[in-house]
Design a protein around this motif. Sequence first.
Motif, PDB file in Angstrom:
ATOM      1  N   ILE A  67      49.180 -29.668 -12.155  1.00 20.65           N
ATOM      2  CA  ILE A  67      47.795 -29.641 -12.653  1.00 20.65           C
ATOM      3  C   ILE A  67      47.029 -28.505 -11.979  1.00 20.65           C
ATOM      4  O   ILE A  67      46.293 -27.751 -12.623  1.00 20.65           O
ATOM      5  CB  ILE A  67      47.107 -31.005 -12.412  1.00 20.65           C
ATOM      6  N   LYS A  68      47.235 -28.367 -10.677  1.00 26.12           N
ATOM      7  CA  LYS A  68      46.604 -27.257  -9.950  1.00 26.12           C
ATOM      8  C   LYS A  68      46.990 -25.919 -10.601  1.00 26.12           C
ATOM      9  O   LYS A  68      46.143 -25.044 -10.809  1.00 26.12           O
ATOM     10  CB  LYS A  68      47.048 -27.313  -8.484  1.00 26.12           C
ATOM     11  N   ARG A  69      48.251 -25.767 -10.938  1.00 23.65           N
ATOM     12  CA  ARG A  69      48.705 -24.485 -11.525  1.00 23.65           C
ATOM     13  C   ARG A  69      48.086 -24.231 -12.901  1.00 23.65           C
ATOM     14  O   ARG A  69      47.846 -23.091 -13.280  1.00 23.65           O
ATOM     15  CB  ARG A  69      50.225 -24.434 -11.627  1.00 23.65           C
ATOM     16  N   VAL A  70      47.852 -25.308 -13.659  1.00 23.89           N
ATOM     17  CA  VAL A  70      47.181 -25.147 -14.956  1.00 23.89           C
ATOM     18  C   VAL A  70      45.804 -24.511 -14.755  1.00 23.89           C
ATOM     19  O   VAL A  70      45.419 -23.590 -15.484  1.00 23.89           O
ATOM     20  CB  VAL A  70      47.030 -26.516 -15.668  1.00 23.89           C
ATOM     21  N   PHE A  71      45.079 -24.985 -13.771  1.00 21.69           N
ATOM     22  CA  PHE A  71      43.740 -24.455 -13.524  1.00 21.69           C
ATOM     23  C   PHE A  71      43.802 -23.092 -12.828  1.00 21.69           C
ATOM     24  O   PHE A  71      42.961 -22.249 -13.063  1.00 21.69           O
ATOM     25  CB  PHE A  71      42.928 -25.418 -12.636  1.00 21.69           C
ATOM     26  N   ASP A  72      44.779 -22.933 -11.960  1.00 20.30           N
ATOM     27  CA  ASP A  72      44.735 -21.824 -11.004  1.00 20.30           C
ATOM     28  C   ASP A  72      46.134 -21.266 -10.797  1.00 20.30           C
ATOM     29  O   ASP A  72      46.738 -21.426  -9.735  1.00 20.30           O
ATOM     30  CB  ASP A  72      44.155 -22.376  -9.681  1.00 20.30           C
ATOM     31  N   PRO A  73      46.670 -20.567 -11.800  1.00 22.59           N
ATOM     32  CA  PRO A  73      48.071 -20.123 -11.730  1.00 22.59           C
ATOM     33  C   PRO A  73      48.363 -19.210 -10.539  1.00 22.59           C
ATOM     34  O   PRO A  73      49.487 -19.208 -10.036  1.00 22.59           O
ATOM     35  CB  PRO A  73      48.295 -19.405 -13.074  1.00 22.59           C
ATOM     36  N   ASN A  74      47.368 -18.459 -10.091  1.00 21.37           N
ATOM     37  CA  ASN A  74      47.611 -17.555  -8.958  1.00 21.37           C
ATOM     38  C   ASN A  74      47.283 -18.190  -7.609  1.00 21.37           C
ATOM     39  O   ASN A  74      47.361 -17.523  -6.573  1.00 21.37           O
ATOM     40  CB  ASN A  74      46.780 -16.277  -9.137  1.00 21.37           C
ATOM     41  N   ASN A  75      46.906 -19.483  -7.639  1.00 24.72           N
ATOM     42  CA  ASN A  75      46.592 -20.198  -6.402  1.00 24.72           C
ATOM     43  C   ASN A  75      45.579 -19.448  -5.539  1.00 24.72           C
ATOM     44  O   ASN A  75      45.751 -19.305  -4.325  1.00 24.72           O
ATOM     45  CB  ASN A  75      47.887 -20.470  -5.608  1.00 24.72           C
ATOM     46  N   ILE A  76      44.524 -18.968  -6.184  1.00 25.54           N
ATOM     47  CA  ILE A  76      43.492 -18.244  -5.414  1.00 25.54           C
ATOM     48  C   ILE A  76      42.429 -19.180  -4.850  1.00 25.54           C
ATOM     49  O   ILE A  76      41.780 -18.859  -3.870  1.00 25.54           O
ATOM     50  CB  ILE A  76      42.762 -17.178  -6.271  1.00 25.54           C
ATOM     51  N   LEU A  77      42.234 -20.350  -5.482  1.00 28.67           N
ATOM     52  CA  LEU A  77      41.068 -21.159  -5.125  1.00 28.67           C
ATOM     53  C   LEU A  77      41.430 -22.200  -4.070  1.00 28.67           C
ATOM     54  O   LEU A  77      42.205 -23.127  -4.322  1.00 28.67           O
ATOM     55  CB  LEU A  77      40.484 -21.833  -6.378  1.00 28.67           C
ATOM     56  N   ASN A  78      40.850 -22.035  -2.906  1.00 32.15           N
ATOM     57  CA  ASN A  78      41.042 -22.941  -1.766  1.00 32.15           C
ATOM     58  C   ASN A  78      42.525 -23.271  -1.536  1.00 32.15           C
ATOM     59  O   ASN A  78      42.905 -24.441  -1.459  1.00 32.15           O
ATOM     60  CB  ASN A  78      40.219 -24.220  -1.972  1.00 32.15           C
ATOM     61  N   PRO A  79      43.353 -22.243  -1.368  1.00 32.15           N
ATOM     62  CA  PRO A  79      44.770 -22.498  -1.147  1.00 32.15           C
ATOM     63  C   PRO A  79      45.008 -23.136   0.227  1.00 32.15           C
ATOM     64  O   PRO A  79      44.195 -22.981   1.134  1.00 32.15           O
ATOM     65  CB  PRO A  79      45.387 -21.098  -1.206  1.00 32.15           C
ATOM     66  N   GLY A  80      46.128 -23.851   0.324  1.00 35.52           N
ATOM     67  CA  GLY A  80      46.500 -24.456   1.612  1.00 35.52           C
ATOM     68  C   GLY A  80      45.830 -25.785   1.880  1.00 35.52           C
ATOM     69  O   GLY A  80      45.840 -26.274   3.005  1.00 35.52           O
ATOM     70  N   LYS A  81      45.243 -26.390   0.834  1.00 39.53           N
ATOM     71  CA  LYS A  81      44.588 -27.695   0.985  1.00 39.53           C
ATOM     72  C   LYS A  81      45.318 -28.724   0.117  1.00 39.53           C
ATOM     73  O   LYS A  81      45.956 -28.373  -0.872  1.00 39.53           O
ATOM     74  CB  LYS A  81      43.111 -27.620   0.550  1.00 39.53           C
ATOM     75  N   ILE A  82      45.184 -29.970   0.495  1.00 41.98           N
ATOM     76  CA  ILE A  82      45.682 -31.147  -0.236  1.00 41.98           C
ATOM     77  C   ILE A  82      47.215 -31.231  -0.228  1.00 41.98           C
ATOM     78  O   ILE A  82      47.777 -32.265   0.134  1.00 41.98           O
ATOM     79  CB  ILE A  82      45.182 -31.212  -1.696  1.00 41.98           C
ATOM     80  N   PHE A  83      47.898 -30.157  -0.646  1.00 35.38           N
ATOM     81  CA  PHE A  83      49.350 -30.235  -0.828  1.00 35.38           C
ATOM     82  C   PHE A  83      50.079 -29.950   0.476  1.00 35.38           C
ATOM     83  O   PHE A  83      49.708 -29.022   1.207  1.00 35.38           O
ATOM     84  CB  PHE A  83      49.793 -29.256  -1.914  1.00 35.38           C
ATOM     85  N   PRO A  84      51.131 -30.719   0.766  1.00 31.28           N
ATOM     86  CA  PRO A  84      51.875 -30.495   1.997  1.00 31.28           C
ATOM     87  C   PRO A  84      52.502 -29.100   2.028  1.00 31.28           C
ATOM     88  O   PRO A  84      52.789 -28.508   0.982  1.00 31.28           O
ATOM     89  CB  PRO A  84      52.955 -31.577   1.981  1.00 31.28           C
ATOM     90  N   ASP A  85      52.694 -28.559   3.224  1.00 30.39           N
ATOM     91  CA  ASP A  85      53.265 -27.217   3.355  1.00 30.39           C
ATOM     92  C   ASP A  85      54.642 -27.145   2.711  1.00 30.39           C
ATOM     93  O   ASP A  85      54.993 -26.152   2.099  1.00 30.39           O
ATOM     94  CB  ASP A  85      53.378 -26.839   4.839  1.00 30.39           C
ATOM     95  N   GLU A  86      55.410 -28.214   2.888  1.00 34.27           N
ATOM     96  CA  GLU A  86      56.741 -28.212   2.278  1.00 34.27           C
ATOM     97  C   GLU A  86      56.755 -29.153   1.089  1.00 34.27           C
ATOM     98  O   GLU A  86      56.819 -30.361   1.246  1.00 34.27           O
ATOM     99  CB  GLU A  86      57.790 -28.666   3.292  1.00 34.27           C
ATOM    100  N   LEU A  87      56.677 -28.600  -0.075  1.00 31.68           N
ATOM    101  CA  LEU A  87      56.723 -29.450  -1.275  1.00 31.68           C
ATOM    102  C   LEU A  87      57.814 -28.904  -2.181  1.00 31.68           C
ATOM    103  O   LEU A  87      57.781 -27.767  -2.560  1.00 31.68           O
ATOM    104  CB  LEU A  87      55.363 -29.437  -1.989  1.00 31.68           C
TER     105      LEU A  87
END
Lengths: 467, 467
Positions: free
Chosen positions: A447-467
């Motif tokens: 879902i994050k990628r649908v909104f933000d394919p380049n992961n520019i918006l507030n990256p490094g939050k919510i999702f674990p480092d190793e997913l």
Amino acid sequence: MSLNPEIIQKLTTIVGEHYIFSDQETRNHYGHDETEDYVFPPSVVLKPANAQEISAILKVANDYKIPTTPIGARTGLSGGALSIYQGIGLSMERFNKIIEIDEQNLQVTVEPAVITQVLREAVAEKGLFYPVDPSSMGSCWIGGNIAENSGGARAVKYGVTKDYVLNLEVVLPNGAIIWTGANTLKNSTGYNLTQLMVGSEGTLGVITKAVLKLLPKNNHNVLMLVPFYKANEACEAVSAIFRAGIVPSALEFMERDAIDWTLQFVEGISVTIKPEHQAHLLIEVDGNYPEILMQEAEKIMTVVEQFEIDEVLYADTEDEKNALWKMRRSVAEAVKANSIYKEEDTVVPRFMLPELLSGIKKIGAKYGFKSVCYGHAGDGNLHVNIIKGDMTDDNWQTQVPLGIREIFELTVSLKGTLSGEHGIGYVQKNFMDIAFSRTHLELMESIKRVFDPNNILNPGKIFPDEL
Amino acid sequence: MSLNPEIIQKLTTIVGEHYIFSDQETRNHYGHDETEDYVFPPSVVLKPANAQEISAILKVANDYKIPTTPIGARTGLSGGALSIYQGIGLSMERFNKIIEIDEQNLQVTVEPAVITQVLREAVAEKGLFYPVDPSSMGSCWIGGNIAENSGGARAVKYGVTKDYVLNLEVVLPNGAIIWTGANTLKNSTGYNLTQLMVGSEGTLGVITKAVLKLLPKNNHNVLMLVPFYKANEACEAVSAIFRAGIVPSALEFMERDAIDWTLQFVEGISVTIKPEHQAHLLIEVDGNYPEILMQEAEKIMTVVEQFEIDEVLYADTEDEKNALWKMRRSVAEAVKANSIYKEEDTVVPRFMLPELLSGIKKIGAKYGFKSVCYGHAGDGNLHVNIIKGDMTDDNWQTQVPLGIREIFELTVSLKGTLSGEHGIGYVQKNFMDIAFSRTHLELMESIKRVFDPNNILNPGKIFPDEL
């Protein structure tokens, strides 16, 4: 990461030279919130004036793959506003207007940088009520409340931020500006992007306007402080009050250290805490009819008297009420002033509170840390402050994370979850595997990628480092 | 589309031979709901026993790209349960258990095929209250309520289905089974997939269990029927009641035809409708204290007396109350019995109701149709029944859709939207461009693709044919 002159030039053109800052002092200022002692300065701080400017900024951020972190009042407790990969720090401070208080429809349209308390007071002047009151309401902003789905003391009766958000103007990471829904109390028209945005911690879009539901203001309340000799019995009483048919407007739990430390930290609150009081409940009922509130208070007395309690303190005047609330709201600061600490925001079904509390104490004993617990017991939301005290740095770094993991495992086993109102942000992301399967986390990330394919918006939050 | 023997064999192995049906009668039975006179039989009807069977079915559906439509009580009004591309009709009827009423935490865990009224009565026996009461609550199911985010008469005070859904067990289109959230009142842990699922009309996953919030039951209410000489004044009174600080537990609007037709359709309701009454408000207040309710009823009287009203009818006994509610709940059926019709589910901020109502009448005059309007005026939710009457088939086919489009354009211009509680489903999907930009619709469709890349689950719903 320092941004090249070409990028700086483009950003300057968008916001104007008075609203872009690269100096170290400003970057440091916008590089921290209230989360422990973390500082992650952005490479550059921008202060846009409107949604169009944000749209233009996000287009540049996409073109150059620049991490961009929305920054609110920086009162957050999970590091949601930290620019952990530097890049653009997007301060929302110029979005500070209450656009319209709609007395006909009991709604308010507001920009995100309005202080929650300011909003509450502005609508109260019109006889209206915005119930959400995070402890930091004197400084936190509505935008941050929406991003983290903030709660507060009155959530037990009135719900959390999500229950008041009707519609949001959002700048999407690709620069498109949309309203997520409609200004209506009911809506079965397509997917609920409004509620997807609430609590998404600035990772899916930048909120630029919000339409919030209001209630008619009620005018009376009764507030009482109940001292318990046993902390677990205070927790048990919480559930018993609801089973007696009462929905209090606040039902707060404080361990004795929480009150002790607060009374030392805050001046001028005349509450006597006896050494044998292990915990207190602060209980409020509200409504329009004082005689009914007294009846409800008496019912509550009947419930709490089934436990071992000392004399109940009724706050008779506004001053006494304010003093008790000041005490409750100052606990977090008092803990902070007392020791280095880590705060967890556990939440369980409320009847599980006694089990959660005693489990936390056992886990603390196992890993050698003390904890001070308090919070919105009516919601089953217990803030667990893990105190460094005289623990060695080595144990603090190695043992405490293991203990936190066990606390969260306990929380989830009790049908609860990691955060009730603070969000996951930066500090809890590597515990997300406890609450969610890999399939579930991947679904959220898609879902994050649908909104933000380049992961520019507030990256490094919510999702674990190793997913 | 008929399914080949290999597929039928696989499906039979999953559900067992007694729970797969290919006969015409069964297929027709599951091929319609309460939406106009549409019939779209699935190729095969399956009645799975548990989430694991659904998971296996969806894997087969993905392997062979078979459209699969979850089917509930088939009381829907937007065609959400119609198998418009045939394929598998997934009847949820065996998921009919109330799993646990948790009196300690005021929660209930329920399967989707439990009738809403049955749930309400089961929890009421424990002194608890599930407030959501769609007009069809005697036959509709909780699962459908969640899929469509159903409302009902009490939504004005207590909220809609989404406000009670804490956690959902869902079979995703790829066959994975997840719980969307936690059994807690507050939750700031990752994206709110629970609320994304609510109202998604069976397009994102199949709900197999729900944990719902309950309230303590209240024991008293006052119900009154107020006749207005002018329909627009009835609408104006709605907003005035809230501005007087009252939050009624129900505030229903009925045009005179709605009542007239209902009284002819339903036997044994002794309400006198004078020809000069243009509309009625049915107003309820509820709570624990009868004396307070009388005070609130008096305040409401003070408000409505500012308009041109006839004598107010108070329902004194349970029988009288039941009769008035039966009248209100029977309006849809009465309209249906009277003429071919189309029902729209407009919703606006409540103060906009008078403007919406008069606009609808003008649009009807322009396109040559009569409309009967009624609904949950307290929420700004007006059901617009467009009556075929003696209109020619040609005009019905060509003019009415133009009129509906104008009604929705008016609704959206008043900050409202297409559906308050019925969903978009099949019948409203080609009006979605009125409420949403192309960007917005594409965003929703991208979310759909994340969940369901092969578009097997309830295809042909929500999204316009040309996107």
